[in-house]
Design an enzyme around this catalytic site. Structure first.
Site, short mmCIF file in Angstrom:
data_model
loop_
_atom_site.label_atom_id
_atom_site.label_comp_id
_atom_site.label_asym_id
_atom_site.label_seq_id
_atom_site.Cartn_x
_atom_site.Cartn_y
_atom_site.Cartn_z
N GLY A 75 40.91 -3.24 -4.64
CA GLY A 75 40.89 -4.70 -4.82
C GLY A 75 40.72 -5.53 -3.55
N ASP B 60 35.75 0.44 -11.75
CA ASP B 60 35.77 1.58 -10.82
C ASP B 60 36.09 2.85 -11.60
OD1 ASP B 60 36.18 1.61 -7.43
OD2 ASP B 60 36.57 3.44 -8.54
N ILE C 251 29.73 2.43 -13.80
CA ILE C 251 28.96 1.20 -13.99
C ILE C 251 27.74 1.45 -14.86
CG2 ILE C 251 27.47 -0.43 -12.69
CD1 ILE C 251 29.78 -0.21 -10.49
N GLU C 252 27.12 2.62 -14.65
CA GLU C 252 25.86 2.88 -15.38
C GLU C 252 26.09 3.10 -16.88
OE1 GLU C 252 27.24 4.31 -12.81
OE2 GLU C 252 26.51 6.31 -12.43
N SER D 234 30.99 -3.49 -3.49
CA SER D 234 30.81 -2.59 -2.35
C SER D 234 30.41 -1.22 -2.88
CB SER D 234 32.05 -2.48 -1.47
OG SER D 234 33.17 -3.07 -2.03
N CYS E 68 29.06 4.09 0.12
CA CYS E 68 28.29 3.95 1.37
C CYS E 68 27.77 5.29 1.91
CB CYS E 68 29.16 3.27 2.41
SG CYS E 68 30.77 4.04 2.59
N SER F 91 38.11 0.93 1.81
CA SER F 91 38.13 -0.48 1.47
C SER F 91 37.49 -1.34 2.57
CB SER F 91 39.58 -0.90 1.18
OG SER F 91 39.63 -2.20 0.66
C1 LIG Z 1 33.34 1.68 -0.90
S1 LIG Z 1 34.46 1.91 -2.19
C2 LIG Z 1 34.83 0.27 -2.64
C3 LIG Z 1 36.15 -0.16 -2.19
C4 LIG Z 1 36.66 -1.49 -2.68
N1 LIG Z 1 35.86 -2.62 -2.33
C5 LIG Z 1 38.07 -1.66 -2.17
O1 LIG Z 1 38.43 -2.70 -1.65
O2 LIG Z 1 38.84 -0.71 -2.26
C6 LIG Z 1 33.43 2.41 -3.51
C7 LIG Z 1 34.14 2.55 -4.84
O3 LIG Z 1 33.14 2.74 -5.84
C8 LIG Z 1 33.63 3.60 -6.83
N2 LIG Z 1 32.45 4.14 -7.53
C9 LIG Z 1 31.51 4.95 -7.02
N3 LIG Z 1 30.54 5.17 -7.91
C10 LIG Z 1 30.86 4.46 -9.03
C11 LIG Z 1 30.23 4.27 -10.30
N4 LIG Z 1 29.09 4.86 -10.56
N5 LIG Z 1 30.84 3.47 -11.19
C12 LIG Z 1 32.03 2.87 -10.90
N6 LIG Z 1 32.65 3.02 -9.71
C13 LIG Z 1 32.08 3.80 -8.78
C14 LIG Z 1 34.47 4.60 -6.06
O4 LIG Z 1 35.44 5.18 -6.90
C15 LIG Z 1 35.06 3.73 -4.94
O5 LIG Z 1 36.34 3.28 -5.30
#
Ligand SMILES: C[S@@+](CC[C@H](N)C(=O)[O-])C[C@H]1O[C@@H](n2cnc3c(N)ncnc32)[C@H](O)[C@@H]1O
Length: 382
Positions: A17, A37, A60-61, A79, A82, A367
């Site tokens: 979050g 997520d 998401i997909e 985000s 990465c 994060s």
């Molecule tokens: C870089 S982190 C984002 C962190 C977030 N902004 C935070 O403050 O903690 C990427 C996040 O994307 C999620 N994620 C990766 N692929 C995903 C997908 N296809 N659908 C949903 N969530 C996904 C991972 O579980 C991870 O928590």
């Protein structure tokens, strides 16, 4: 029922979050209408802190266009993973399966019945040269958005932590930003007069000539690395680490954060060691507390010993003597709370009881810096 003035926000890849906290800090009248997520641990932490926010624990997909349309959102904060873009990784970019969901979002954007007015994306340095960034920018242009790109670190706001990240903010035309948009990637905030970000207690620590002469290369550092660290530490516009640390009496079991003997012996020469009076720390990544090299700084918690003294003639000592000498520094990991402080998480942010320390480091490492994103959200909307 949706308040017609309040912006409805879709938080994608919501993790723990960080975006949600940044939205709150920005002061923009907004509400997260859905956070998405797949990670179970991150979702438990998100729910713990935002029990009233609808959290979709799915990929998401697998969310349909219809489901997205029903949310009627005005802003996307995201985000994406990465790893496909990190400079030290394989840079799989759009061919990496972890980029699939992001490409899916780009496909959906033109098809939404109501396009969101605002969009903010965060990613690592490296994203700016990727094909994924090319597709994002093309989609935004085709859909009638203006955008601005940034490469920023918390140090831009006077915070003693490096976390250089790529950001893009976009808004729909005919709206415009309150600052002159450029085609360059900005490396400072356009609205931040330096004095505005300077914290209350900057006391430039000038390194005396005598001290400079005493500085020797006792660790595996190049002279230029040492010089960089020295200049960061004497930058009075950055706060000192002390302001972000917990009192040792506050820690339930400080022993669990001390570096174990094996780690001390093996990695002492390559660790990034900082003191509470320093004005710098390196980026904390998800491997912190588990791997030592390149995952974040460690803290010298006993200041009665000079680091130089502890490292003197280390090579010529027996393991036992080495350990005795290094232990005098009381090197410890930053606690998750201290890292959360440096990343701008509010004091009331917390973890569910069952989240292990290792998991806490992991999710924090994934994060973002809340203060940096809050500033960008404000800049995007005002
Ligand atoms: C870089 S982190 C984002 C962190 C977030 N902004 C935070 O403050 O903690 C990427 C996040 O994307 C999620 N994620 C990766 N692929 C995903 C997908 N296809 N659908 C949903 N969530 C996904 C991972 O579980 C991870 O928590």
């Amino acid at each position: 029922m949706k308040n017609s003035f309040r912006l409805a926000v879709l938080e994608l890849y919501s993790g723990i979050g960080g975006m949600h906290y940044a939205l709150k800090e920005s002061g923009v009248d907004a509400e997260v209408v859905a956070a998405v997520d797949v990670n179970t641990t991150a979702n438990e932490i998100y729910r713990h802190n935002f029990p009233a926010t609808p959290l979709w624990s799915k990929t998401i997909e697998c969310i349909t266009l219809d489901e997205f349309n029903k949310l009627q959102f005005d802003m996307i904060l995201m985000s994406p993973p990465c790893q496909p873009f990190t400079r030290i990784g394989l840079q799989g970019d759009i061919s990496d399966p972890r980029t699939k969901s992001f490409l899916y979002i780009l496909q959906l954007l033109p098809r939404l019945t109501k396009r969101p007015q605002f969009l903010l994306l965060e990613n690592v340095k490296g994203f700016e040269t990727s094909s994924a960034r090319g597709s994002l920018v093309k989609t935004l242009k085709d859909c009638g958005y203006i955008y601005e790109e940034f490469l920023l670190s918390p140090t831009n706001l006077g915070i003693p932590n490096s976390r250089l990240r790529y950001f893009l903010i976009a808004r729909t035309l005919p709206g415009k930003f309150s600052f002159p948009a450029t085609s360059e990637i900005l490396e400072t905030f356009p609205d931040v007069a330096t004095s505005e970000s300077v914290p209350e207690r900057p006391r430039p620590t000038s390194v005396s000539k005598q001290d400079q002469e005493r500085q020797i290369l006792y660790k595996l550092e190049t002279p230029s690395e040492l010089e960089r660290k020295r200049s960061q530490n004497s930058d009075g516009s950055i706060r000192v680490l002390q302001e972000y640390l917990q009192e040792e009496t506050e820690l339930e079991d400080v022993g669990q954060f001390l570096l174990p003997p094996k780690t001390l012996l093996r990695y002492a020469l390559v660790m990034d060691i900082v003191q509470p009076t320093c004005r710098r720390s390196v980026c904390f990544t998800k491997g912190y507390g588990h791997y030592v090299e390149g995952t974040g700084s460690v803290l010298q918690s006993c200041m009665n010993v000079e680091m130089e003294e502890a490292f003197r003639c280390l090579d010529s000592l027996s393991e036992e003597e080495k350990l005795k000498q290094l232990s005098k520094l009381r090197l410890r990991y930053f606690t998750p709370r201290e890292i959360a402080n440096l990343m701008g998480f509010p004091a009331h942010f917390g973890f569910p009881e069952k989240t292990s320390i290792k998991q806490q480091y992991r999710v924090l490492g994934n994060s973002l810096n809340v203060h940096v994103v809050a500033r960008l959200i404000k800049l995007m909307v005002q």
